[in-house]
Design a protein around this motif. Structure first.
Motif, PDB file in Angstrom:
ATOM      1  N   PRO A 190       0.878  -0.947   0.019  1.00  0.00           N
ATOM      2  CA  PRO A 190       0.081   0.019   0.162  1.00  0.00           C
ATOM      3  C   PRO A 190       0.795   1.304   0.137  1.00  0.00           C
ATOM      4  CG  PRO A 190       0.230  -1.010   1.997  1.00  0.00           C
ATOM      5  CD  PRO A 190       0.825  -2.059   1.372  1.00  0.00           C
ATOM      6  N   LEU A 191       0.317   2.419  -0.414  1.00  0.00           N
ATOM      7  CA  LEU A 191       0.894   3.695  -0.263  1.00  0.00           C
ATOM      8  C   LEU A 191       0.853   4.108   1.076  1.00  0.00           C
ATOM      9  CD1 LEU A 191       2.262   6.201  -1.710  1.00  0.00           C
ATOM     10  CD2 LEU A 191      -0.008   7.124  -1.996  1.00  0.00           C
ATOM     11  N   ASP A 245      -5.207   8.625   3.009  1.00  0.00           N
ATOM     12  CA  ASP A 245      -5.732   7.759   1.993  1.00  0.00           C
ATOM     13  C   ASP A 245      -6.176   8.630   0.563  1.00  0.00           C
ATOM     14  OD1 ASP A 245      -6.660   5.958   0.100  1.00  0.00           O
ATOM     15  OD2 ASP A 245      -8.562   5.505   1.336  1.00  0.00           O
ATOM     16  N   THR A 302      -1.873   5.840 -14.341  1.00  0.00           N
ATOM     17  CA  THR A 302      -1.317   5.808 -13.014  1.00  0.00           C
ATOM     18  C   THR A 302       0.310   6.350 -13.000  1.00  0.00           C
ATOM     19  OG1 THR A 302      -0.723   3.359 -12.850  1.00  0.00           O
ATOM     20  CG2 THR A 302      -2.756   4.281 -12.025  1.00  0.00           C
ATOM     21  N   HIS A 306       1.343   9.158 -10.506  1.00  0.00           N
ATOM     22  CA  HIS A 306       2.438   9.039  -9.886  1.00  0.00           C
ATOM     23  C   HIS A 306       3.416  10.577  -9.875  1.00  0.00           C
ATOM     24  CE1 HIS A 306       7.049   7.979  -8.772  1.00  0.00           C
ATOM     25  NE2 HIS A 306       6.457   7.118  -7.986  1.00  0.00           N
ATOM     26  N   THR A 310       3.875  12.988  -6.637  1.00  0.00           N
ATOM     27  CA  THR A 310       5.508  13.286  -6.235  1.00  0.00           C
ATOM     28  C   THR A 310       5.710  14.871  -6.420  1.00  0.00           C
ATOM     29  OG1 THR A 310       6.211  11.321  -7.252  1.00  0.00           O
ATOM     30  CG2 THR A 310       7.652  12.932  -6.726  1.00  0.00           C
ATOM     31  N   LEU A 316       7.201   9.497  -2.806  1.00  0.00           N
ATOM     32  CA  LEU A 316       6.253   8.532  -2.466  1.00  0.00           C
ATOM     33  C   LEU A 316       6.740   7.246  -1.792  1.00  0.00           C
ATOM     34  CD1 LEU A 316       3.708   9.241  -5.396  1.00  0.00           C
ATOM     35  CD2 LEU A 316       3.839  10.448  -3.142  1.00  0.00           C
ATOM     36  N   MET A 318       8.009   5.022  -3.656  1.00  0.00           N
ATOM     37  CA  MET A 318       7.706   3.534  -4.495  1.00  0.00           C
ATOM     38  C   MET A 318       7.979   4.339  -5.845  1.00  0.00           C
ATOM     39  SD  MET A 318       3.654   3.181  -4.261  1.00  0.00           S
ATOM     40  CE  MET A 318       3.744   2.184  -2.550  1.00  0.00           C
ATOM     41  N   ARG A 320       6.959   3.693 -10.147  1.00  0.00           N
ATOM     42  CA  ARG A 320       5.627   3.790 -10.830  1.00  0.00           C
ATOM     43  C   ARG A 320       4.695   2.394 -10.864  1.00  0.00           C
ATOM     44  NH1 ARG A 320       6.036   8.434 -15.827  1.00  0.00           N
ATOM     45  NH2 ARG A 320       6.499  10.094 -14.460  1.00  0.00           N
ATOM     46  N   PHE A 323       3.542   1.827  -7.738  1.00  0.00           N
ATOM     47  CA  PHE A 323       2.271   2.684  -7.247  1.00  0.00           C
ATOM     48  C   PHE A 323       1.212   2.208  -7.961  1.00  0.00           C
ATOM     49  CE2 PHE A 323      -0.014   6.604  -8.757  1.00  0.00           C
ATOM     50  CZ  PHE A 323      -0.185   7.358  -7.551  1.00  0.00           C
ATOM     51  N   ALA A 326      -0.075  -0.203  -6.027  1.00  0.00           N
ATOM     52  CA  ALA A 326      -1.050   0.413  -4.815  1.00  0.00           C
ATOM     53  C   ALA A 326      -2.160   0.730  -5.113  1.00  0.00           C
ATOM     54  CB  ALA A 326       0.007   1.497  -3.842  1.00  0.00           C
TER      55      ALA A 326
END
Length: 489
Positions: A190-191, A245, A302, A306, A310, A316, A318, A320, A323, A326
């Motif tokens: 997860p992020l 979240d 996504t 990302h 950023t 972040l 992580m 791409r 991500f 996630a």
């Protein structure tokens, strides 16, 4: 003036008043003081009385008997007006006004119960709403199926039995996919982090415009339950913020932008008529779902998101690829609006079965919480920990929207068909998405579907846009390909 001209003029005023009533609903969710709920209930009831009187005006019935449409647009207008007239003349004005009053107040009662995790506080109100909806359904059904009569308000031309058959075919493949995914050794992380409110709201507005939402004819506000409201030149959306979240905010926004763009992009010549709004909730949901999922959660888009996050929030933690994982993590969570694409339709199938039973009288409101919790554990393997994660999480039943829930999954089915057709026509779509240009795809949707508003019946609208009859196959193929690749199954 001809009978047709009189109908058009009559509908223009009715449509305008309905938009005003919708604005009262938007205000209730976003700006209205909490103490004004009772008064707003009376105001909504008064507006409903006026609208019901216009929709059941005997003069309108006389015009419909002799009206001749000048063209295809006129034929579609008459089809909608006849359907509305037949529906509304079956519902007594007193019942229509009482439903408007009770559901307006019930919304506030639900919100209080949800905040307090207090089912008992909501049950008397819910019971009253269900009693009124059963009474309305009896008037509409004329000895037919009660649930089908309510479903027709949201998705004309389909029955509960047909939806049940579609869901039955979907369930087998969805459950098999879920078991493979959750059993995979490859599980995306997860992020993690804190994402401040101001940054989320800035990026929210950027996302809305990136997907084509015209903010000169719209607004983005905050609400407990994200929604879209309005048509034509005034279409508003809401979202919500959770600082741990950010995907909740961003994808709620993209979802509601899908609804809003449908309304904004309908041919301006259709405004002030029944054609000036989305043709059904299933078709409406096809737009929000394809914006949110097939476009917004794609690997290509996504990658762009990302970079945007950023820029707004810093590193972040992580890359791409991580991500993308996630964003698309599959988890058996409690909340429908936060559900991943694999689980989402299982949430809807549960609600569909429960509300059909409530309207049929096979399930009593006092037994709803236990029935919800039992079914949730059976479908998701997790015990509901509190009512706000269970039967109190959705606003729909408090405001009388019985028959609405299945249109979410119908929208997913339609979105799967649309994406199949879109990819056939737009070979380079992933390049555009990776550059943060989803408007290449949304322009296709505007041309093929959105501009036509209510011109065609729901399934005909999808078939016309896609070039083939809609079915659940393309959606299930898309889900199996996407999550099979992501999870290595």
């Amino acid at each position: 003036m001809t009978a047709y001209d009189n109908i058009v003029a009559h509908e223009r005023t009715t449509w305008s008043l309905a938009q005003v009533m919708g604005r009262l609903g938007w205000d209730q969710e976003t700006m209205m003081p909490r103490g004004a709920a009772e008064q707003r209930g009376e105001e909504m009831a008064a507006m409903e009385e006026v609208l019901h009187a216009r929709r059941t005006d005997p003069q309108l019935g006389e015009w419909l008997e002799t009206a001749e449409a000048p063209d295809a647009k006129g034929e579609a207008i008459l089809r909608h007006v006849r359907r509305s007239y037949q529906r509304n003349t079956r519902v007594p004005a007193k019942l229509a006004a009482e439903l408007a009053r009770v559901t307006s107040v019930a919304q506030g009662t639900w919100a209080e119960a949800r905040a307090r995790d207090d089912v008992a506080h909501f049950l008397p109100t819910l019971t009253r709403v269900i009693d009124l909806k059963r009474e309305e359904a009896s008037a509409l059904a004329q000895n037919g199926d009660l649930y089908d009569a309510l479903l027709n308000d949201y998705e004309p031309g389909i029955t509960g039995a047909e939806i049940g058959a579609i869901f039955g075919r979907m369930r087998t493949r969805l459950v098999a996919l879920r078991e493979k995914v959750l059993g995979s050794a490859k599980q995306p992380a997860p992020l993690i982090g804190e994402f401040n409110r101001e940054g989320q709201l800035r990026l929210t507005r950027q996302l809305a415009e990136t997907f084509g939402y015209d903010l000169s004819h719209g607004r983005v506000d905050l609400a407990v339950h994200p929604f879209s409201s309005g048509s034509g030149a005034d279409v508003r959306i809401t979202t919500r913020v959770n600082e741990t979240d950010p995907f909740n905010c961003f994808y709620s926004t993209i979802h509601e932008v899908g609804h809003a763009c449908y309304e904004q992009n309908i041919d301006a010549d259709y405004r002030f008529s029944p054609l000036g709004e989305g043709v059904s909730m299933g078709v409406h949901e096809s737009q929000s779902r394809i914006y949110e999922n097939q476009l917004g959660r794609s690997r290509a888009f996504t990658g762009w998101l990302h970079g945007a996050m950023t820029h707004e929030f810093g590193d972040l933690g992580m890359d791409r690829d991580a991500f993308f994982g996630a964003v698309n993590r599959v988890q058996p969570g409690f909340i429908r609006t936060e559900a991943d694409e694999v689980h989402y339709n299982l949430h809807i199938m549960m609600r569909f079965d429960l509300e059909r039973a409530l309207i049929a009288g096979d399930l009593q409101p006092a037994d709803l919480e236990a029935a919800w919790n039992d079914r949730f554990f059976k479908d998701f393997g997790v015990a509901v920990d509190r009512p706000s994660h269970g039967m109190l999480q959705d606003v729909h039943w408090s405001v009388g929207l019985f028959g609405y829930f299945p249109t979410y999954s119908l929208g997913n089915v339609y979105a799967g068909c649309l994406m199949k057709a879109l990819r056939k026509d737009l070979v380079g779509i992933d390049t555009a998405l990776a550059e943060g240009k989803p408007t290449v795809a949304t322009a296709w949707l505007r041309e093929k579907l959105q501009q036509h508003g209510g011109l065609r019946e729901p399934r005909d609208t999808i078939a016309h846009a896609c070039g083939f009859e809609p079915s659940e196959g393309p959606l299930l193929d898309y889900l199996e390909a996407k999550f099979g690749e992501l999870y290595g199954v």
